[in-house]
Scaffold this motif. Structure first.
Motif, PDB file in Angstrom:
ATOM      1  N   TYR A  49     -70.113 -10.241  42.685  1.00  0.00           N
ATOM      2  CA  TYR A  49     -71.146 -10.516  41.689  1.00  0.00           C
ATOM      3  C   TYR A  49     -70.568 -10.287  40.297  1.00  0.00           C
ATOM      4  CZ  TYR A  49     -75.731 -10.589  39.489  1.00  0.00           C
ATOM      5  OH  TYR A  49     -76.808 -10.918  38.701  1.00  0.00           O
ATOM      6  N   THR A  50     -70.968 -11.129  39.349  1.00  0.00           N
ATOM      7  CA  THR A  50     -70.463 -11.021  37.982  1.00  0.00           C
ATOM      8  C   THR A  50     -71.078  -9.814  37.281  1.00  0.00           C
ATOM      9  OG1 THR A  50     -70.188 -13.420  37.847  1.00  0.00           O
ATOM     10  CG2 THR A  50     -70.245 -12.199  35.765  1.00  0.00           C
ATOM     11  N   LEU A  51     -70.234  -8.980  36.738  1.00  0.00           N
ATOM     12  CA  LEU A  51     -70.708  -7.775  36.065  1.00  0.00           C
ATOM     13  C   LEU A  51     -71.478  -8.117  34.794  1.00  0.00           C
ATOM     14  CD1 LEU A  51     -67.530  -5.525  36.358  1.00  0.00           C
ATOM     15  CD2 LEU A  51     -69.660  -5.284  37.645  1.00  0.00           C
ATOM     16  N   PRO A  52     -72.494  -7.324  34.466  1.00  0.00           N
ATOM     17  CA  PRO A  52     -73.190  -7.520  33.191  1.00  0.00           C
ATOM     18  C   PRO A  52     -72.324  -7.026  32.036  1.00  0.00           C
ATOM     19  CG  PRO A  52     -74.034  -5.576  34.286  1.00  0.00           C
ATOM     20  CD  PRO A  52     -73.071  -6.212  35.252  1.00  0.00           C
ATOM     21  N   ALA A  74     -86.346  -2.417  41.777  1.00  0.00           N
ATOM     22  CA  ALA A  74     -85.620  -3.633  42.137  1.00  0.00           C
ATOM     23  C   ALA A  74     -85.217  -3.601  43.600  1.00  0.00           C
ATOM     24  CB  ALA A  74     -84.382  -3.779  41.246  1.00  0.00           C
ATOM     25  N   ALA A  75     -84.821  -2.423  44.076  1.00  0.00           N
ATOM     26  CA  ALA A  75     -84.451  -2.269  45.486  1.00  0.00           C
ATOM     27  C   ALA A  75     -85.662  -2.493  46.390  1.00  0.00           C
ATOM     28  CB  ALA A  75     -83.859  -0.879  45.715  1.00  0.00           C
ATOM     29  N   ARG A  76     -86.802  -1.961  45.997  1.00  0.00           N
ATOM     30  CA  ARG A  76     -88.031  -2.146  46.787  1.00  0.00           C
ATOM     31  C   ARG A  76     -88.357  -3.632  46.959  1.00  0.00           C
ATOM     32  NH1 ARG A  76     -91.313   1.700  48.297  1.00  0.00           N
ATOM     33  NH2 ARG A  76     -90.942   3.828  47.583  1.00  0.00           N
ATOM     34  N   GLN A  77     -88.243  -4.356  45.880  1.00  0.00           N
ATOM     35  CA  GLN A  77     -88.585  -5.775  45.933  1.00  0.00           C
ATOM     36  C   GLN A  77     -87.544  -6.548  46.746  1.00  0.00           C
ATOM     37  OE1 GLN A  77     -88.539  -7.883  42.195  1.00  0.00           O
ATOM     38  NE2 GLN A  77     -89.887  -9.488  42.967  1.00  0.00           N
ATOM     39  N   LEU A 230     -76.148   1.644  37.530  1.00  0.00           N
ATOM     40  CA  LEU A 230     -77.584   1.386  37.407  1.00  0.00           C
ATOM     41  C   LEU A 230     -77.828  -0.001  36.808  1.00  0.00           C
ATOM     42  CD1 LEU A 230     -78.809   4.834  35.981  1.00  0.00           C
ATOM     43  CD2 LEU A 230     -79.218   3.954  38.284  1.00  0.00           C
ATOM     44  N   LYS A 231     -77.125  -0.319  35.738  1.00  0.00           N
ATOM     45  CA  LYS A 231     -77.312  -1.597  35.058  1.00  0.00           C
ATOM     46  C   LYS A 231     -76.928  -2.770  35.952  1.00  0.00           C
ATOM     47  CE  LYS A 231     -76.492  -3.590  30.480  1.00  0.00           C
ATOM     48  NZ  LYS A 231     -75.877  -3.309  29.161  1.00  0.00           N
ATOM     49  N   THR A 232     -75.801  -2.623  36.657  1.00  0.00           N
ATOM     50  CA  THR A 232     -75.344  -3.693  37.542  1.00  0.00           C
ATOM     51  C   THR A 232     -76.285  -3.879  38.717  1.00  0.00           C
ATOM     52  OG1 THR A 232     -73.058  -3.173  36.934  1.00  0.00           O
ATOM     53  CG2 THR A 232     -73.397  -4.533  38.897  1.00  0.00           C
ATOM     54  N   GLY A 233     -76.724  -2.771  39.295  1.00  0.00           N
ATOM     55  CA  GLY A 233     -77.613  -2.850  40.443  1.00  0.00           C
ATOM     56  C   GLY A 233     -78.931  -3.520  40.119  1.00  0.00           C
ATOM     57  N   ILE A 234     -79.513  -3.189  38.977  1.00  0.00           N
ATOM     58  CA  ILE A 234     -80.785  -3.809  38.569  1.00  0.00           C
ATOM     59  C   ILE A 234     -80.616  -5.314  38.436  1.00  0.00           C
ATOM     60  CG2 ILE A 234     -82.465  -3.981  36.697  1.00  0.00           C
ATOM     61  CD1 ILE A 234     -81.879  -0.972  36.134  1.00  0.00           C
ATOM     62  N   LYS A 235     -79.571  -5.728  37.750  1.00  0.00           N
ATOM     63  CA  LYS A 235     -79.337  -7.159  37.531  1.00  0.00           C
ATOM     64  C   LYS A 235     -79.093  -7.885  38.846  1.00  0.00           C
ATOM     65  CE  LYS A 235     -76.332 -10.316  34.879  1.00  0.00           C
ATOM     66  NZ  LYS A 235     -75.614 -10.986  35.965  1.00  0.00           N
ATOM     67  N   ALA A 236     -78.262  -7.311  39.701  1.00  0.00           N
ATOM     68  CA  ALA A 236     -77.899  -7.978  40.947  1.00  0.00           C
ATOM     69  C   ALA A 236     -79.078  -8.079  41.907  1.00  0.00           C
ATOM     70  CB  ALA A 236     -76.744  -7.234  41.610  1.00  0.00           C
ATOM     71  N   GLN A 238     -82.123  -8.285  41.283  1.00  0.00           N
ATOM     72  CA  GLN A 238     -83.134  -9.229  40.790  1.00  0.00           C
ATOM     73  C   GLN A 238     -82.656 -10.683  40.858  1.00  0.00           C
ATOM     74  OE1 GLN A 238     -83.853  -7.639  36.864  1.00  0.00           O
ATOM     75  NE2 GLN A 238     -85.478  -6.269  37.577  1.00  0.00           N
ATOM     76  N   ASP A 239     -81.387 -10.875  41.220  1.00  0.00           N
ATOM     77  CA  ASP A 239     -80.799 -12.215  41.226  1.00  0.00           C
ATOM     78  C   ASP A 239     -80.881 -12.809  42.637  1.00  0.00           C
ATOM     79  OD1 ASP A 239     -79.370 -14.525  40.808  1.00  0.00           O
ATOM     80  OD2 ASP A 239     -77.775 -13.551  39.643  1.00  0.00           O
ATOM     81  N   HIS A 240     -82.057 -13.244  43.015  1.00  0.00           N
ATOM     82  CA  HIS A 240     -82.276 -13.762  44.366  1.00  0.00           C
ATOM     83  C   HIS A 240     -81.553 -15.099  44.579  1.00  0.00           C
ATOM     84  CE1 HIS A 240     -85.412 -10.801  45.513  1.00  0.00           C
ATOM     85  NE2 HIS A 240     -85.602 -10.760  44.199  1.00  0.00           N
ATOM     86  N   HIS A 241     -81.399 -15.874  43.521  1.00  0.00           N
ATOM     87  CA  HIS A 241     -80.686 -17.152  43.658  1.00  0.00           C
ATOM     88  C   HIS A 241     -79.231 -16.907  44.056  1.00  0.00           C
ATOM     89  CE1 HIS A 241     -79.466 -21.280  42.910  1.00  0.00           C
ATOM     90  NE2 HIS A 241     -78.486 -20.816  42.150  1.00  0.00           N
ATOM     91  N   TRP A 242     -78.574 -15.958  43.378  1.00  0.00           N
ATOM     92  CA  TRP A 242     -77.181 -15.646  43.730  1.00  0.00           C
ATOM     93  C   TRP A 242     -77.087 -15.197  45.175  1.00  0.00           C
ATOM     94  CZ3 TRP A 242     -74.400 -11.590  45.693  1.00  0.00           C
ATOM     95  CH2 TRP A 242     -73.013 -11.655  45.572  1.00  0.00           C
ATOM     96  N   ALA A 243     -78.015 -14.361  45.611  1.00  0.00           N
ATOM     97  CA  ALA A 243     -77.981 -13.859  46.987  1.00  0.00           C
ATOM     98  C   ALA A 243     -78.107 -15.000  47.993  1.00  0.00           C
ATOM     99  CB  ALA A 243     -79.089 -12.834  47.196  1.00  0.00           C
ATOM    100  N   SER A 244     -79.018 -15.922  47.728  1.00  0.00           N
ATOM    101  CA  SER A 244     -79.221 -17.040  48.638  1.00  0.00           C
ATOM    102  C   SER A 244     -77.989 -17.938  48.707  1.00  0.00           C
ATOM    103  CB  SER A 244     -80.438 -17.856  48.189  1.00  0.00           C
ATOM    104  OG  SER A 244     -80.614 -18.990  49.006  1.00  0.00           O
ATOM    105  N   GLN A 245     -77.441 -18.269  47.556  1.00  0.00           N
ATOM    106  CA  GLN A 245     -76.255 -19.123  47.521  1.00  0.00           C
ATOM    107  C   GLN A 245     -75.067 -18.438  48.176  1.00  0.00           C
ATOM    108  OE1 GLN A 245     -78.122 -22.007  46.697  1.00  0.00           O
ATOM    109  NE2 GLN A 245     -76.057 -22.507  46.027  1.00  0.00           N
ATOM    110  N   THR A 246     -74.950 -17.139  47.973  1.00  0.00           N
ATOM    111  CA  THR A 246     -73.829 -16.396  48.545  1.00  0.00           C
ATOM    112  C   THR A 246     -73.911 -16.355  50.061  1.00  0.00           C
ATOM    113  OG1 THR A 246     -73.560 -15.057  46.554  1.00  0.00           O
ATOM    114  CG2 THR A 246     -72.700 -14.131  48.599  1.00  0.00           C
ATOM    115  N   ARG A 247     -75.091 -16.191  50.606  1.00  0.00           N
ATOM    116  CA  ARG A 247     -75.231 -16.197  52.070  1.00  0.00           C
ATOM    117  C   ARG A 247     -74.759 -17.533  52.645  1.00  0.00           C
ATOM    118  NH1 ARG A 247     -80.447 -13.738  50.677  1.00  0.00           N
ATOM    119  NH2 ARG A 247     -80.181 -11.479  50.917  1.00  0.00           N
ATOM    120  N   GLN A 248     -75.095 -18.597  51.988  1.00  0.00           N
ATOM    121  CA  GLN A 248     -74.687 -19.909  52.477  1.00  0.00           C
ATOM    122  C   GLN A 248     -73.170 -20.078  52.419  1.00  0.00           C
ATOM    123  OE1 GLN A 248     -76.990 -23.197  50.743  1.00  0.00           O
ATOM    124  NE2 GLN A 248     -78.678 -21.777  50.354  1.00  0.00           N
TER     125      GLN A 248
END
Length: 324
Positions: A49-52, A74-77, A230-236, A238-248
Motif C-alpha cells: 500500500y502507498t504510504l501517506p 476504521a478497523a471496526r468498519q 496510526l496515520k497509515t492504518g487509518i488511510k489504508a 478506509q481504502d476499500h477500492h484498493w483492497a478489492s483491486q488487490t484481492r483480484q
C-alpha cells in the motif's frame, strides 16, 4: 498430508525459531546484495500500500489518542467487527501473540501442527502444556493456516480461551470468523503486514472479549502504536477500492505462480493467494537452485518435500521462471 509432515514438532525452546524472511542468512551463504534478491519466503504482498505523506509532527509527537480512536473505528468498519467486541491496535500481531497466553492461568492449549510456531512458543513461555489433541482450556487456530491454508469452522473452536489468528484472512474476507469476536474468551488477531505489504510498519490488532482486550491494553501501555503507523492504518483501512483491486490481482498472481511451479514438477498442496505450498521431490535442492539465482524460498524442518513460495514483484516473474 505426508507422513513426514505428520511428524511435525513445535519449537518451544530458547533457540531461534524457524521463520521465513531470514534473508541475511541466505546472503551470507549465497552472496549478493540485498537489493539483488527476491524474497519469496514470507508471504508478504510484494505490491505494498502507498504510504501517506508524513509531517515532522508524525515523527516527533507522541502518538495522538484521537488518531488511535480513529484507527479503531476504521478497523471496526473494515472488518465488520461486532458491537460486543473491543478493538486494540498494537505494534504488530507478533507482539500480541507473545502476550496473549499470560492473560489466563496456564493449563493445556490445543495447537494443531503444522502452523505458525510463535503461538506454541508463546504459550510454552507462559508455562502452558501444548497438545494437538482435543482442546481443554485454550485453543489456537491460524485461519487461514500457515503454511497449508486450512480454513477453520466456527464449530471447531469452542475452548474457553480461543485465539483466532487471521493474519492472512484479508485475502478472503468472506471466510473471516470475526463474528466470533463477540463471544466471551475469544480474541481475533489481524495483521497489517501481510495483505497491505507493510510488515516493517509493525501494526496489528486484537479484536474480541472486552475483558481480555482491556487486560492486553493494560500490559501494552500507552503509545504502543507509532504516529506514522496510526496515520497509515487509518488511510489504508478506509481504502476499500484498493483492497478489492488487490484481492483480484493477488488471486491472478497466485494462479500464475501455480502454473510456473507445477510445470516444473511441483504439486500444489495448499496455501493462500499470498503464498503457495508445494510438494516437490527434494525441497532443499529446490531452495538451493532458486537461491543460486538470488531468489529465497521457505522450507520446513519437519518436511523434506514441502517448499513455500510467496508472490514475486512484477519485475521478478521472468527471473523466477528462469530459476525454476
Amino acid at each position: 498430508m505426508s507422513a513426514k509432515t505428520s511428524e511435525a514438532r513445535i519449537e518451544t525452546g530458547a533457540t531461534q525459531r524457524d521463520h521465513g524472511g531470514n534473508l541475511s542468512a541466505a546472503i551470507t551463504r549465497y552472496g549478493g546484495a540485498r537489493a539483488t534478491w527476491i524474497d519469496l519466503s514470507t508471504g508478504i504482498n510484494p505490491t505494498p500500500y502507498t504510504l501517506p505523506f508524513f509531517t515532522d509532527t508524525d515523527w516527533t509527537a507522541l502518538p495522538d489518542s484521537a488518531a488511535n480512536e480513529a484507527l479503531q473505528q476504521a478497523a471496526r468498519q473494515f472488518w465488520s467487527v461486532p458491537d460486543g467486541a473491543a478493538v486494540l491496535p498494537a505494534p504488530g500481531a507478533s507482539a500480541l501473540i507473545a502476550l496473549l497466553p499470560g492473560l489466563v492461568p496456564a493449563a493445556q492449549v490445543r495447537i494443531e501442527t503444522p502452523t505458525y510456531n510463535e503461538h506454541a512458543a508463546a504459550f510454552a513461555h507462559h508455562g502452558w502444556s501444548i497438545s494437538a489433541a482435543a482442546a481443554t482450556a485454550a485453543q489456537v487456530a491460524v485461519h487461514p493456516n500457515n503454511p497449508d491454508g486450512r480454513l477453520w469452522r466456527a464449530a471447531e473452536l469452542d475452548a474457553p480461551f480461543t485465539i483466532i489468528d487471521e493474519s492472512f484472512c484479508d485475502i478472503c474476507p468472506d471466510q473471516s470468523l470475526i463474528h466470533m469476536a463477540a463471544r466471551p474468551g475469544v480474541v481475533v488477531l489481524k495483521s497489517f503486514g501481510k495483505f497491505w505489504g507493510l510488515a516493517g510498519m509493525r501494526l496489528g490488532f486484537a479484536i474480541g472479549d472486552p475483558a481480555l482486550i482491556q487486560a492486553l491494553a493494560h500490559i501494552q501501555g500507552p503509545w504502543a502504536v507509532s504516529g506514522p503507523a496510526l496515520k497509515t492504518g487509518i488511510k489504508a483501512l478506509q481504502d476499500h477500492h484498493w483492497a478489492s483491486q488487490t484481492r483480484q490481482s493477488l488471486a491472478r498472481d497466485a494462479i500464475r505462480l501455480d502454473q510456473l511451479a507445477t510445470k516444473r514438477g511441483a504439486r500444489l498442496v495448499g496455501g493462500t493467494d499470498l503464498f503457495r505450498l508445494y510438494e516437490v521431490d527434494e525441497a532443499a535442492a529446490w531452495q538451493d537452485r532458486l537461491a543460486k539465482a538470488h531468489i529465497w524460498s521457505r522450507t520446513f524442518p519437519y518436511s523434506e518435500t514441502y517448499i513455500r513460495l510467496g508472490l514475486p514483484p512484477a519485475s521478478g516473474w521472468d527471473r523466477l521462471e528462469a530459476a525454476l
